[in-house]
Design an enzyme around this catalytic site. Structure first.
Site, PDB file in Angstrom:
ATOM      1  N   GLY A 125      60.495  -8.038  33.222  1.00  0.00           N
ATOM      2  CA  GLY A 125      61.250  -9.000  34.026  1.00  0.00           C
ATOM      3  C   GLY A 125      61.018  -8.805  35.512  1.00  0.00           C
ATOM      4  CB  CYS A 145      72.251   4.395  37.173  1.00  0.00           C
ATOM      5  SG  CYS A 145      71.745   6.022  37.597  1.00  0.00           S
TER       6      CYS A 145
HETATM    7  N1  PLP Z   1      66.535  -9.359  35.866  1.00  0.00           N
HETATM    8  C1  PLP Z   1      67.681  -9.042  35.251  1.00  0.00           C
HETATM    9  C2  PLP Z   1      68.834  -9.983  35.327  1.00  0.00           C
HETATM   10  C3  PLP Z   1      67.795  -7.843  34.551  1.00  0.00           C
HETATM   11  O1  PLP Z   1      68.948  -7.533  33.937  1.00  0.00           O
HETATM   12  C4  PLP Z   1      66.676  -6.966  34.517  1.00  0.00           C
HETATM   13  C5  PLP Z   1      66.778  -5.654  33.822  1.00  0.00           C
HETATM   14  O2  PLP Z   1      67.804  -5.018  33.834  1.00  0.00           O
HETATM   15  C6  PLP Z   1      65.493  -7.351  35.164  1.00  0.00           C
HETATM   16  C7  PLP Z   1      65.461  -8.556  35.823  1.00  0.00           C
HETATM   17  C8  PLP Z   1      64.265  -6.489  35.134  1.00  0.00           C
HETATM   18  O3  PLP Z   1      63.646  -6.522  33.880  1.00  0.00           O
HETATM   19  P1  PLP Z   1      62.659  -5.350  33.429  1.00  0.00           P
HETATM   20  O4  PLP Z   1      63.507  -4.186  33.075  1.00  0.00           O
HETATM   21  O5  PLP Z   1      61.920  -5.890  32.247  1.00  0.00           O
HETATM   22  O6  PLP Z   1      61.735  -5.095  34.575  1.00  0.00           O
END
Ligand code: PLP
Length: 403
Positions: free
Chosen positions: A78, A337
């Site tokens: 993400g 965290c």
């Molecule tokens: N965006 C949101 C809303 C998230 O909750 C997260 C992860 O906690 C991310 C982006 C990042 O995703 P990734 O852990 O796959 O890099």
């Protein structure tokens, strides 16, 4: 004995699905099948077979979110999908706009959106307007629109917040921007586990997803990029994925990601119903305790079924974290965290939350019995923690662990 298909940490009371949810069996099988795939960009038979797996996953993802396969790019997660969208859109825009482009975002975005935007703003690559959220964690469409200017190239508003589970009216924002050339990006990372995602209905130009939040493996994500939108790559190299994302295809991770989203999509309605029941139970039982309130929107349709976010009055956050860990209840406690360092949450600051936060998030492995036990543990623990110092809680933790 620990199950071979469920990780050991889920055998404890696992209420941290928003952090990561265990891979679904279908995803594990796909990962195993394609773990030792040939390089999917090659021309020989094994390579072409691996490429078929990548393209099958792309079709599964596209079908799950109402896109065409050509609009799907696989990323490392993400974070990369968000970075690709926000930096890629701005960098592409600088080639045709005069002056420094303007970007609108919100105070409750994930760091994967806020940090690249702050980074670009510090380097004078953009001017940035950060729209405040309402106290319930929802961003008002009119406030977003009031921030949009003629030179706005990007509006980034998350679909659902990772901490409190509030759901934004992204479709309303996209509709209001229908006659404006700005790209609408939405981080839908937290939404895909329980709610169907339809990029056409949402009206977005780009969208970020992460496999480990919907039953796929960690380290793979999805960027939906509307056909024809101008975007510069983050990574330059062999140009493997549509020229937008270089790097050897992670065939096993991608196959597992596609399979997980296909499975999650068919199960979203039943999972949503089940988790909503759990959230109601956690809310009803725990907010009956003195000094415990729930954050976020009141209406069901405005909150994710997976998230129950509580504020505990008179409870020390460190004491809470220690006591929960002692009780083997995995949840997110007093601080968000990152890189092992406790940091105050910008989301809770943005909604003006007071008290120690406790985020309980459920997912596809959560059972009625697990919720029963978590409720028992919390009804016992939380009153004992009120007014206790960290060291007093440490003693309590020891007792909890051996009892
Ligand atoms: N965006 C949101 C809303 C998230 O909750 C997260 C992860 O906690 C991310 C982006 C990042 O995703 P990734 O852990 O796959 O890099």
């Amino acid at each position: 004995m620990v199950s071979r298909t469920i990780p050991s940490w889920v055998v404890n009371l696992y209420f941290d699905h928003a952090a990561t949810t265990p891979p679904r069996p279908e995803a594990r099988r796909a990962l195993g099948r394609w773990l030792d795939a040939a390089n999917a960009s090659g021309v020989h038979t094994d390579a072409r077979e691996a490429r078929t797996a990548v393209e099958h996953a792309r079709e599964q993802v596209a079908a799950s979110i109402g896109a065409t396969p050509h609009e799907i790019v696989f990323t490392s997660g993400g974070t990369e999908a968000d970075n690709l969208a926000v930096k890629g859109v701005v960098w592409a825009a600088t080639q045709h706009v005069h002056g420094v482009p303007h970007v609108v975002t919100t105070a409750i975005e994930h760091a994967a959106v806020l940090e690249p935007l702050n980074w670009m703003a510090q380097r004078h690559q953009i001017t940035l307007t950060v729209v405040a959220s309402q106290p319930d964690g929802i961003v008002d469409v009119d406030r977003v629109m009031a921030a949009v200017r003629d030179d706005t190239v990007l509006v980034a508003v998350m679909a659902a917040n990772n901490e409190i589970g509030s759901v934004n009216d992204v479709a309303g924002i996209a509709r209001a921007l229908a006659d404006h050339p700005a790209v609408v990006h939405s981080d839908a990372v937290q939404m895909a586990a329980t709610r169907p995602i339809d990029v056409a209905a949402l009206g977005v130009d780009s969208l970020a997803l992460s496999a480990h939040k919907f039953g796929g493996p960690q380290g793979v994500g999805i960027a939906y990029l509307r056909r024809g939108m101008a975007i510069d790559p983050l990574l330059h190299g062999g140009g493997q994925d549509r020229g937008v994302r270089s790097g050897t295809f992670a065939t096993g991770l991608i196959a597992a990601c596609g399979q997980a989203l296909a499975t999650a999509s068919t199960e979203q309605p039943t999972l949503d119903r089940r988790l909503r029941g759990y959230a109601q139970r956690l809310h009803d039982e725990l907010t009956a305790l003195p000094g415990v309130t729930r954050t976020g929107p009141v209406a069901d349709q405005d909150r994710l079924a997976s998230h129950t976010h509580l504020l505990l009055d008179g409870v020390d956050p460190d004491a809470l974290a220690l006591a929960l860990d002692g009780a083997r209840l995995a949840a997110s406690g007093g601080a968000a965290c990152t890189s092992g360092a406790a940091k105050a949450s910008h989301v809770l600051a943005a909604i003006g939350a007071q008290g120690s936060p406790l985020r309980l998030t459920t997912g596809w492995t959560t059972t009625d019995a697990e919720v029963d036990r978590a409720v028992d543990v919390l009804l016992d623990l939380l009153p004992k923690l009120r007014g206790r110092t960290r060291s007093a809680a440490q003693a309590l933790t020891t007792l909890t662990r051996i009892s």
